[in-house]
Scaffold this active site. Sequence first.
Site, PDB file in Angstrom:
ATOM      1  N   ARG A 166      13.581  41.993  -1.514  1.00 45.46           N
ATOM      2  CA  ARG A 166      14.649  42.938  -1.145  1.00 45.46           C
ATOM      3  C   ARG A 166      15.597  42.358  -0.094  1.00 45.46           C
ATOM      4  NH1 ARG A 166      12.957  43.837  -5.183  1.00 45.46           N
ATOM      5  NH2 ARG A 166      11.833  45.657  -5.964  1.00 45.46           N
ATOM      6  N   SER A 216      13.623  54.175  -5.068  1.00 38.73           N
ATOM      7  CA  SER A 216      12.417  53.824  -4.324  1.00 38.73           C
ATOM      8  C   SER A 216      12.737  53.780  -2.833  1.00 38.73           C
ATOM      9  CB  SER A 216      11.901  52.465  -4.807  1.00 38.73           C
ATOM     10  OG  SER A 216      10.715  52.129  -4.151  1.00 38.73           O
ATOM     11  N   GLU A 286      13.002  50.715   2.084  1.00 33.22           N
ATOM     12  CA  GLU A 286      13.766  49.864   1.172  1.00 33.22           C
ATOM     13  C   GLU A 286      15.180  50.402   1.064  1.00 33.22           C
ATOM     14  OE1 GLU A 286      13.799  49.440  -3.624  1.00 33.22           O
ATOM     15  OE2 GLU A 286      11.960  48.795  -2.635  1.00 33.22           O
TER      16      GLU A 286
END
Length: 294
Positions: A166, A216, A286
Amino acid sequence: MIKMEKIKLLKNEPLSKYTFTETGGPADLVAFPKNTDEVRELLSMAKRDDLPITVLGNASNLIIKDGGIRGLVIILTEMNEITSHDDLVIAQAGARYIDTTIVAQQHGLTGMEFAAGIPGSIGGAVFMNAGAYGGETAEVIESVTVLTPENEIKTLSNSELDFGYRHSAVQDQDDIVLEATFKLSTGDKDEIQAEMDRLNELRESKQPLDLPSCGSVFKRPEGYFAGKLIHDAGLQGYQSGGAQVSKKHAGFIVNIDNATATDYLDVIKHVQETVYAKNKVHLETEVRIIGQDK
């Protein structure tokens, strides 16, 4: 609405109109450039007027606080052209990742099936090295064209993008992604489509796609799965205001009743504190959280 030459500019525009959570306060100015020249023009204007810049794509994995964003917000969704030749697919930053996988399939190119259901833009996917079902953007990127804070266009190779979980170098350098080139392999169109269908059916069966959400919420902690930790802590269905930990997938927070960004942040904080108290694991977000408190 005001016009800067041919660029559409909106004043005091509610950003809730553009986020997947349907939350977010107003921006001082919002611009929708249609090409690189217009992005450069906006950058020059912002520098001249001493305006901070925030760049958005599809705003799918994002929470914008209720106080909104000061300065200029550039939304790239009108820069959405996707082309293909040989084993390459070239997509502008505002193109949807989903649409890019469709173009790849239509040209018999495999490698991007994992992204068939990722709702974000190409710019956002590069920014955070978006991934799903064992695949990551880093695995299929050949190069990315960016605009630097000095208003210079440059091309970064895969290795220069410093991809991680990420993460990409774009996060550290304040570059604006303009376009990405994906290098894929030749495959069978029917097989590619079948794999995309399989992953999309899997996504639909497990994720709360019928409700507004930011995707998410938490990164995967080493040695654990965020969703399982949240589920095991008994947090599914936990609600603050109109935001709720999804009863379908514990890794998602959904907007079930006119939630505010503050509701989302309250749920995130409660989940982090509860999981840490129970497991001594810190859940790192995230989802990108930006803007000012109200």
